[in-house]
Scaffold this motif. Structure first.
Motif, PDB file in Angstrom:
ATOM      1  N   LYS A 376     -28.386  16.627  -8.451  1.00 11.08           N
ATOM      2  CA  LYS A 376     -27.952  16.666  -9.557  1.00 11.08           C
ATOM      3  C   LYS A 376     -27.486  18.322  -9.270  1.00 11.08           C
ATOM      4  N   ASP A 377     -26.318  17.951 -10.623  1.00 10.25           N
ATOM      5  CA  ASP A 377     -25.384  18.637 -10.771  1.00 10.25           C
ATOM      6  C   ASP A 377     -25.959  20.425 -10.424  1.00 10.25           C
ATOM      7  N   GLY A 378     -24.651  20.917  -9.965  1.00 15.96           N
ATOM      8  CA  GLY A 378     -25.314  22.448  -9.733  1.00 15.96           C
ATOM      9  C   GLY A 378     -26.310  22.873  -8.635  1.00 15.96           C
ATOM     10  N   GLY A 379     -26.728  21.134  -7.339  1.00 14.74           N
ATOM     11  CA  GLY A 379     -27.167  22.028  -6.186  1.00 14.74           C
ATOM     12  C   GLY A 379     -29.061  22.710  -6.649  1.00 14.74           C
ATOM     13  N   ILE A 380     -29.321  22.836  -5.598  1.00 10.87           N
ATOM     14  CA  ILE A 380     -30.773  23.991  -5.537  1.00 10.87           C
ATOM     15  C   ILE A 380     -30.458  25.189  -5.327  1.00 10.87           C
ATOM     16  N   ALA A 381     -29.351  26.050  -5.949  1.00 12.19           N
ATOM     17  CA  ALA A 381     -29.387  27.547  -5.046  1.00 12.19           C
ATOM     18  C   ALA A 381     -29.763  27.916  -6.081  1.00 12.19           C
ATOM     19  N   ALA A 382     -30.292  27.536  -7.274  1.00 11.01           N
ATOM     20  CA  ALA A 382     -30.817  28.240  -8.064  1.00 11.01           C
ATOM     21  C   ALA A 382     -32.466  28.792  -8.178  1.00 11.01           C
ATOM     22  N   LEU A 383     -32.775  28.050  -7.174  1.00 11.37           N
ATOM     23  CA  LEU A 383     -34.633  28.143  -6.673  1.00 11.37           C
ATOM     24  C   LEU A 383     -34.326  29.088  -5.397  1.00 11.37           C
ATOM     25  N   ALA A 384     -33.223  29.690  -5.293  1.00 11.89           N
ATOM     26  CA  ALA A 384     -34.022  30.867  -4.688  1.00 11.89           C
ATOM     27  C   ALA A 384     -34.630  32.402  -4.262  1.00 11.89           C
ATOM     28  N   PRO A 385     -35.216  32.037  -5.527  1.00  9.97           N
ATOM     29  CA  PRO A 385     -36.146  32.822  -5.618  1.00  9.97           C
ATOM     30  C   PRO A 385     -37.005  33.016  -5.815  1.00  9.97           C
ATOM     31  N   CYS A 386     -37.472  30.848  -5.195  1.00  6.72           N
ATOM     32  CA  CYS A 386     -38.844  30.427  -5.358  1.00  6.72           C
ATOM     33  C   CYS A 386     -38.938  30.153  -2.950  1.00  6.72           C
ATOM     34  N   LEU A 387     -38.109  30.282  -3.227  1.00  2.93           N
ATOM     35  CA  LEU A 387     -38.285  29.973  -1.385  1.00  2.93           C
ATOM     36  C   LEU A 387     -39.048  31.035  -1.182  1.00  2.93           C
TER      37      LEU A 387
END
Length: 466
Positions: A376-387
């Motif tokens: 989806k738009d924006g990708g998954i960069a916002a998941l960085a804190p969960c990685l």
């Protein structure tokens, strides 16, 4: 079936002939109305004709002449990004536009209720994430308690397909923003708001419109009790609007992570424990850590919301606690599908966006993560804190390589297919780890829907583990 009242002998147009549209047509006919049916899909029209319904092309200029109302299915835009042409014509003519939820609330109560010892109640659940789990959990708790109950709306049956109410029955409805935005009647006894995160923004012209659609259930509905998740500012605002001050126990504030001790009634979870506070005193506590069907902080919020709704219906804490432990969870939502050699396999195929994937990743300490699909738009960069919890990612589908670029130094493998991802994750998983399908993407590149994707994952795991 709930026969629709108020349209006897009148023509009522029905636009959209999926599950809710056909149920609406049946209920209108049962109430004496003359339904005029249309769908742009030839397949949907054929299905209606197979049931014996006559079709009327509602796209014709004169099709709405003499029509008392237009009932539309949830997926058809009525305002943004632009109204469907049939709805636009109804707006021009002043023909009332409604949906099956509005028809349900105007038709559910009947004169027979005057003979009931206990008036039936409606519990409605809305929000961005957790609606289905919270709805199903409330229904499960009521079943364990022996209360007559039905579940409908966005989960289970269409609302007009349920049986007429019994004495003391509770109907639990999951309602999407598409449904609450348009319904002309909204009168729940208990209304639940789980949380809010960006979704369907094109349909509501932004976050303000999206929240406004959810808020209608409370502002228009005037429920006797409001259960409101306050972990976002919108929930705090809604709780503030519905109460007459912090001590007003008609509003039950719910949180996963915050202590809420200064209010008239609150239910919150911290460090795996649910606590109920009322008028400055703790009333109950439940250890959620061993409730296998509700893993993670997001499910603890769902548990708090369901607990609060059931307490407002008069159920005892011990009975609710017992029911929590027997809740198996919903398919494709943090669903435990297998456990072998100390490795758990979790199907969260419903995690189709970043927010829901983040909640899944935060639920477990060591994860073999299967992700990807149609990003989806924006990708998954916002998941960085969960990685940091991810031991390794196994990336599938159209977005596999894009996702690989966005997860930085997290170990990963481009698997492309679910078959290879499951095989590689199972080969490498160690005791204490979780193989988690939480795609953070839509399924349409490889599957018709998220359910089929989750079913494929489950079948592969079970075949591999025997």
């Amino acid at each position: 079936m709930i026969p629709v009242i108020g349209f006897q002998g009148q023509k009522v147009a029905v636009l959209g002939l999926g599950r809710s549209g056909l149920a609406t047509a049946r209920a209108l006919q049962a109430g004496g109305a003359l339904p005029l049916l249309w769908d742009d899909s030839p397949e949907a029209r054929a299905k209606a004709e197979d049931e014996g319904f006559a079709l009327t092309d509602l796209t014709r200029q004169s099709a709405l002449d003499g029509v008392a109302a237009l009932i539309t299915s949830p997926g058809i835009p009525h305002l943004y990004p632009a109204p469907n042409r049939v709805i636009a014509r109804a707006l021009e003519l002043g023909v009332p536009v409604d949906n099956d939820i509005g028809l349900f609330f105007r038709s559910w109560a009947t004169p027979e209720w005057d003979n009931f010892e206990q008036v039936p109640k409606a519990v409605t659940v809305t929000g961005s994430n957790g609606k289905s789990t919270t709805t199903a959990l409330i229904h499960h708790i009521l079943q364990v308690a022996g209360r007559p109950c039905q579940m409908a709306g966005n989960i289970g049956k269409g609302v007009l397909s349920i049986d007429p109410a019994q004495d003391g029955e509770v109907v639990v409805l999951e309602l999407s923003s598409y449904q609450t935005d348009l319904a002309r009647a909204l009168t729940p006894d208990v209304a639940v708001f789980t949380n809010l995160s960006p979704d369907h923004l094109d349909r509501h012209n932004g976050m303000g419109g999206y929240f406004a659609a959810k808020r209608r259930l409370f502002a228009e509905g005037g429920p006797d009790r409001c259960v409101v998740g306050v972990d976002e500012v919108e929930g705090q605002f809604l709780a503030n609007q519905m109460g007459q001050g912090p001590g007003d126990d008609r509003v039950i504030r719910v949180s996963s992570g915050q202590k809420l001790e200064g209010f008239g009634w609150s239910v919150f979870a911290r460090k795996g424990f649910l606590a109920e506070w009322r008028k400055g005193r703790q009333m109950a506590s439940i250890d959620l850590r061993e409730v296998k069907g509700l893993p993670g902080a997001h499910n603890h919020q769902n548990a708090c919301a369901a607990y609060a709704a059931c307490r407002s219906l008069g159920l005892a804490p011990k009975l609710i606690e017992q029911a929590l432990h027997s809740f198996a969870g919903l398919p494709h939502r943090s669903q435990l599908v297998a456990e072998k050699d100390g490795v758990r396999y979790i199907n969260d195929s419903k995690a189709t966006n970043v927010d829901s994937a983040a909640k899944a990743l935060q639920a477990f300490p060591r994860i073999r993560w299967i992700a990807g699909g149609l990003g989806k738009d924006g990708g998954i960069a916002a998941l960085a804190p969960c990685l940091p919890a991810v031991v390794k990612a196994y990336l599938i589908g159209h977005s596999a390589r894009d996702f690989a670029l966005q997860i930085g130094d997290t170990p990963h493998e481009i698997c492309e297919t679910m078959d290879r991802a499951v095989a590689r994750a199972a080969e490498e998983a160690q005791p204490g780890e979780v193989v988690l399908l939480a795609p953070a993407a839509a399924s349409f590149d490889q599957y018709p829907n998220f359910e089929k994707r989750g079913e494929h994952f489950t079948a592969l795991v079970q075949a591999r583990l025997g």
